[in-house]
Enzyme design. Structure first.
Site, mmCIF file in Angstrom:
data_model
loop_
_atom_site.group_PDB
_atom_site.id
_atom_site.type_symbol
_atom_site.label_atom_id
_atom_site.label_comp_id
_atom_site.label_asym_id
_atom_site.label_seq_id
_atom_site.Cartn_x
_atom_site.Cartn_y
_atom_site.Cartn_z
ATOM 1 N N LYS A 138 0.816 -1.218 0.000
ATOM 2 C CA LYS A 138 0.000 0.000 0.000
ATOM 3 C C LYS A 138 0.853 1.274 0.000
ATOM 4 O O LYS A 138 0.467 2.296 -0.551
ATOM 5 C CB LYS A 138 -0.939 -0.001 1.207
ATOM 6 C CG LYS A 138 -2.014 -1.083 1.168
ATOM 7 C CD LYS A 138 -3.031 -0.842 0.068
ATOM 8 C CE LYS A 138 -4.195 -1.812 0.131
ATOM 9 N NZ LYS A 138 -5.092 -1.676 -1.046
ATOM 10 N N GLU A 158 -10.031 5.473 2.753
ATOM 11 C CA GLU A 158 -10.820 4.348 3.253
ATOM 12 C C GLU A 158 -9.840 3.235 3.591
ATOM 13 O O GLU A 158 -8.737 3.197 3.054
ATOM 14 C CB GLU A 158 -11.799 3.870 2.171
ATOM 15 C CG GLU A 158 -11.224 2.883 1.142
ATOM 16 C CD GLU A 158 -10.122 3.462 0.250
ATOM 17 O OE1 GLU A 158 -10.008 4.694 0.154
ATOM 18 O OE2 GLU A 158 -9.369 2.656 -0.350
ATOM 19 N N SER A 218 1.838 -9.602 -0.782
ATOM 20 C CA SER A 218 1.503 -8.168 -0.769
ATOM 21 C C SER A 218 1.655 -7.533 0.606
ATOM 22 O O SER A 218 1.809 -6.322 0.713
ATOM 23 C CB SER A 218 0.085 -7.965 -1.287
ATOM 24 O OG SER A 218 -0.826 -8.766 -0.557
#
Lengths: 394, 256
Positions: free
Chosen positions: A85, A107, A374
């Site tokens: 992210k 969000e 990830s």
């Protein structure tokens, strides 16, 4: 004229109030993406602050255990804040600062994007408000604490199913209320144009690195690249630079929850149909009247009823394959990777690991799979323990 | 002259909104008749959506109540068929793109026009995306209503030139819901729209609840739209809300 199309998907289905904001963003992005100073600053942040490039690790024990294709793990879990992210967030935060914005809103589902946004806001001295489904604030209490520690305000969202889609709706509503000083730092390759393109560009660093690292280690491209898919940002990042290489299979692993034949699923490609929601045309889990389905997955980060428009196109054209992985398979892969390689993956990433366990034995020993890890799994330990019937307390 | 144009032909228009099926379709039917009797010039019928991103908490809750009561697009079409036996006031649907798209745009629009609806408002479809729905709406004679917002600025002329029926002027930033005061220069928005399309009726919505606000907004436009204040009465009184809604619509209409 509609903009930001991927085949029939994408577009800008948003209230008029936000149109000037997304146009301003598009203009700024188009300018800065070609600006050498911006790119230099971003690369420095990614390398010096986030710890890139992330490793491409040969998982020898897993490879030997499965007895088929050679498995490499792309270690996005080693990035600062523990997931992919941060790649997108540093890009958007830098862009927002160039645009003169002083406040970031976001969000979050699992909390990884919220933590990354709160981190960038702390680094840049910006105000930060993160919207998170109330249900997810319970599932991911540690990340809520981290965001607050980093100086962000976390707003629990109680509307709808109180999960990621509702957090996203709440962030859109907040942006409509306050545009002048606020950038909506959207966390995935979804929403209205330019987000799906911009977020993909910021995440494409993943496949750029995999390609270079694989060529260096193996002298050739992988035969398959696997990544989990919710909205699809880590997957598009891992796929992007391989789209033009037809020999590389691109496989997105969706969250089947309790199974694609049950209502408790978040597998959009397997169970959704074409629709228009959250600013884009794409596939969505919905009922016959277009009401968005209350989706379910053990993974808060994949618990989203849609998929990014570029994935929808890659599905339509057959360039990428999308498979569904259940909670049970993901949890089992979470435990498997921990024991076999000493790497605790995020429960999201464990969906990709689970499919690698099925795929590798069916492939030859001369073939290569790259699995995108990830994120890291620390945040999931409490809920996975609970899934196995064990209550943890500090 | 189509029915929507007629709504603006007799002075300032009062346009009430309610969410169909909140708390049930029988109450919606009675409330629509009461609003027509009380002087509503055009009525907006909301088709509930699971994730109404342009709505504030009041209308969000109404959407949730309507859906949990089992309201569907087909049942709302039946409601309109019953209403159109005697109610002649112009009516427009207000819903979200996915409700229309998933039903099949052609099937939705042709049915809506056939049962006597006059317009369609989709707050998540801006000017750039209207070709998704506009050709079908034109084909069946349903006005696809365009919206302008305080942030629209130089977009106003472009939007107004192609607007059909009336122009929905969003009074404030943010989502629907009652506001203490409206600080946007709505008169300027309306003037810019009229400069681009002189014959276009302009109605102001978002945040209006009191007769004083209504009168002030009507002074600078052709009509006002009130949603949350009416839905609040529904929330408060449920199946007993119809008399208070009648009284409220009468009061607001008189104030314009």
């Amino acid at each position: 004229m509609s903009k930001g199309r991927f085949g029939i998907h994408g577009g800008q289905y948003i209230p008029e109030t936000l149109m000037n904001a997304v146009m301003e963003l598009e203009e700024a992005y188009n300018y800065y993406k070609n600006d050498p100073d911006f790119q230099r600053e971003l690369t420095e942040l990614l390398n010096e602050y986030a710890g890139r490039p992330s490793r491409l690790y040969y998982a020898q024990r897993m490879t030997e255990d499965l007895g088929g294709a050679k498995i490499y793990l792309k270690r996005e879990d080693l990035n600062h804040t523990g997931a992919h992210k941060i790649n997108n967030v540093l890009g958007q935060a830098l862009l927002a600062r160039k645009m003169g914005k002083t406040r970031l809103i976001a969000e979050t589902g699992a909390g990884q994007h919220g933590v990354a946004t709160a981190t960038a806001a702390a680094l840049f001295g910006m105000e930060c408000v993160v919207f998170m489904g109330e249900e997810d604030t319970r599932r991911q209490a540690l990340n809520v604490y981290k965001m607050r520690l980093l100086g962000a305000t976390v707003v629990p969202v109680t509307s709808g199913t109180a999960t990621l889609k509702d957090a996203c709706s709440a962030a859109f509503r907040e942006w409509t209320t306050r545009i002048a000083d606020t950038h909506y730092c959207l966390g995935s390759v979804m929403g209205p144009h330019p987000f799906p393109t911009m977020v993909r560009d910021f995440q494409a660093v993943i496949s750029r690195e995999i390609k270079a690292q694989m060529l260096e280690k193996e002298g050739r491209l992988p035969d398959a690249v696997l990544a989990c898919v919710g909205g699809g940002s880590n997957a598009i990042g891992a796929f992007y630079h391989f789209i033009g290489d037809p020999s590389v299979r691109l496989i997105g692993c969706e969250a089947a929850g309790r199974g694609v034949d049950t209502p408790d699923t978040a597998a959009t490609i397997a169970t959704g149909k074409l629709g228009i929601f959250h600013g884009m045309k794409s596939y969505f889990c919905q009922d016959q009247y277009g009401q968005i389905a209350p989706v379910y997955s053990i993974s808060a980060g994949l618990d989203y009823p849609g998929i990014g428009p570029e994935h929808a196109m890659l599905h339509d054209t057959g360039r990428a394959e999308y498979v569904a992985v259940t909670d049970e398979e993901a949890v089992s892969a979470f435990e498997y990777l921990s024991r076999t390689e000493g790497i605790i993956p995020a429960i999201e990433s464990a969906h990709a690991v689970a499919y690698a366990r099925k795929l590798a034995p069916a492939m030859g020993k001369d073939q290569i799979i790259a699995v995108n890890i990830s994120g890291r799994g620390d945040k999931d330990c409490v809920s996975i323990a609970r899934y196995r019937g064990e209550e943890l307390s500090e | 002259m189509n029915r929507i144009a007629k709504a603006f032909a007799q002075g300032k228009a009062f346009i009430p909104f309610l969410t169909c099926g909140d708390p049930d379709l029988e109450t919606t039917e009675a409330a629509v008749r009461a609003m027509a009797q009380a002087g509503a010039d055009l009525i907006e019928l909301g088709i509930p959506f699971s994730d109404p991103t342009a709505e504030g908490p009041v209308i969000q809750a109404a959407n949730a109540r309507a859906l949990s009561a089992g309201t569907t697009t087909d049942k709302i079409f039946d409601l309109v068929r019953r209403l159109r036996k005697d109610v002649t006031v112009p009516m427009a649907f207000m819903t979200y793109a996915n409700v229309v798209f998933s039903y099949g745009t052609e099937r939705f629009v042709s049915t809506a026009a056939d049962i006597g609806m006059d317009g369609l408002i989709l707050p998540d479809v801006p000017f750039e995306e209207k070709e998704e729905f506009a050709p079908t709406c034109r084909k069946y004679g349903l006005d696809l209503i365009s919206l302008i917002a305080p942030t629209s600025e130089e977009r106003i002329a472009m939007i107004a030139r192609e607007a059909e029926g009336f122009l929905y002027c969003v009074s404030s930033l943010g989502v629907t819901g009652v506001r203490g005061e409206i600080t946007t220069d709505v008169g300027r928005m309306v003037r810019l729209a009229k400069a681009a399309n002189p014959g276009l009726p302009c109605a102001v919505g978002f945040g209006i609840s009191t007769p004083e606000q209504g009168a002030a907004m009507a002074k600078v436009s052709d009509g006002i739209i009130v949603g949350s204040a009416i839905v609040k009465l529904m929330e408060q009184y449920g199946r007993e809300a119809v008399p208070s809604i009648h009284e409220y619509v009468e009061t607001m209409k008189k104030a314009l």
